[in-house]
Design an enzyme around this catalytic site. Structure first.
Site, short mmCIF file in Angstrom:
data_model
loop_
_atom_site.label_atom_id
_atom_site.label_comp_id
_atom_site.label_asym_id
_atom_site.label_seq_id
_atom_site.Cartn_x
_atom_site.Cartn_y
_atom_site.Cartn_z
N THR A 7 2.54 -84.20 4.35
CA THR A 7 1.46 -83.75 5.23
C THR A 7 1.16 -82.27 5.05
O THR A 7 0.09 -81.81 5.43
CB THR A 7 1.82 -84.00 6.71
N ASP B 197 8.48 -76.33 2.58
CA ASP B 197 9.81 -76.02 2.07
C ASP B 197 10.12 -74.54 2.17
O ASP B 197 11.19 -74.12 2.62
CB ASP B 197 9.95 -76.48 0.62
#
Length: 349
Positions: free
Chosen positions: A28, A159
């Site tokens: 997403t 991340d």
């Protein structure tokens, strides 16, 4: 080998950054959506000093590999992430040649953001060495640029943000469109279990960039900026497989939003639904991962389990009753490995 053994002196500065596990919100982030990761205890540590011979000297203690490069050289393997991070920083400040020593206990190729941890640790170390004044978001955005431009993976921002600003004690709710974020507690009475399936993957060689291109094509057809703006009713306007890719993103965003106020039991159900969506609609799972997730979901102390990370191998994450994680891992891995798997416990250590 240590920094001292490689370079003949002590490092000027040492900095670290953690890996991450994503509880909900897969694929997403590059679609402008919502994610819910948490940092893990495993970290990548970068030790640095200024090089005296005009070259960057980069050493990985885990790979036992050294590369000596001019600043416009051609780094290979792990050094792409390291020198790529240096080179994106050069656009903001003059960066001297560096000695860089890397060590890490973040599993590589397992979906726990070992590359982001490396990028963030390198940029964090140089930021502090040269007093550049970058904050956590600045560091994450630069790390993402390094991944795009030097590693060839068109990743979203999750991340790097998780490695830069997340906590091991809380979940990071991140709006990847605005970068608004909030740390929220894990469900009370439960803990996170992470198992490595043993199925390795490298994102630049997987379907990651293909999936991103498919999402962009879906947006083009729908006439929207990102799939964050799509509704479930829009799925029927898309050809296969773009309809499935869009359905995953739309429903995954909804799962993240629902999880914020869900009971622990419902949170686990949302994780199960997320895995099914990753497997069937996004087609980004792996047969070994599916087998491990199935065993986890069947265990009496597991509320929910799913693949974590971009997919095509790597790790599974489960929400389990507090105090049971290591026993659940032992139970599940015994059967999984007896059937030919190569799974192992990652979190808790």
């Amino acid at each position: 080998m240590s920094f001292q053994e490689i370079f003949g002196h002590q490092p000027t500065l040492v900095r670290s950054a953690p890996g991450r596990v994503n509880l909900l919100g897969e694929h997403t982030d590059y679609n402008g959506g919502f994610v819910l990761p948490t940092a893990i205890p495993q970290e990548t540590t970068v030790s640095i000093s200024v090089s005296e011979d005009g070259l960057d000297h980069i050493y990985s203690a885990d790979l036992q590999e050294r590369q000596d490069l001019s600043r416009n050289g051609q780094p290979e393997g792990f050094a792409k992430y390291v020198q790529g991070s240096v080179r994106v920083l050069e656009r903001k400040a003059s960066i001297p040649p560096l000695n860089i020593h890397v060590s890490s206990n973040v599993p590589m190729g397992a979906g726990l953001s070992s590359s982001a941890a490396l990028e963030v640790a390198v940029i964090r170390a140089i930021n502090d060495l040269l007093d550049l004044g970058l904050n956590g978001v600045d560091i994450a955005l630069l790390a993402q640029q390094a991944e795009h431009q030097f590693a060839g993976v068109m990743c979203g921002i999750m991340d790097q943000m998780a490695s830069s600003v997340a906590s091991t004690r809380e979940m990071l709710l991140l709006d990847t469109l605005t970068l608004d974020r909030k740390l929220i507690p894990l469900p009370a009475g439960f803990e996170v279990l992470v198992l490595d399936s043993g199925a390795k993957r490298r994102l630049a060689e997987s379907g990651y960039n293909t999936r991103r291109a498919e999402c962009e094509k879906a947006c083009e057809i729908l006439g929207i900026a990102s799939l964050r703006d799509a509704q479930l009713s829009d799925v029927d306007r898309l050809p296969d497989p773009l309809n499935k890719r869009a359905r995953h993103v739309i429903t995954e965003n909804a799962r993240v939003q629902e999880a914020l106020t869900a009971t622990a039991e419902r949170f686990g159900e949302l994780m199960n639904l997320s895995h099914a969506s990753m497997r069937d609609d996004y087609e980004a799972s792996h047969v070994q991962v599916d087998a491990l997730v199935e065993r986890l979901q069947a265990h009496q102390d597991v509320l929910g389990a799913r693949i974590t990370g971009a997919g095509w191998g790597g790790c599974c994450v489960a929400l389990v009753k507090a105090g049971t994680a290591k026993q659940v891992a032992a139970d599940v891995l015994q059967g999984f490995n007896a059937a030919g798997g190569e799974g192992r416990l990652v979190v808790p250590e």
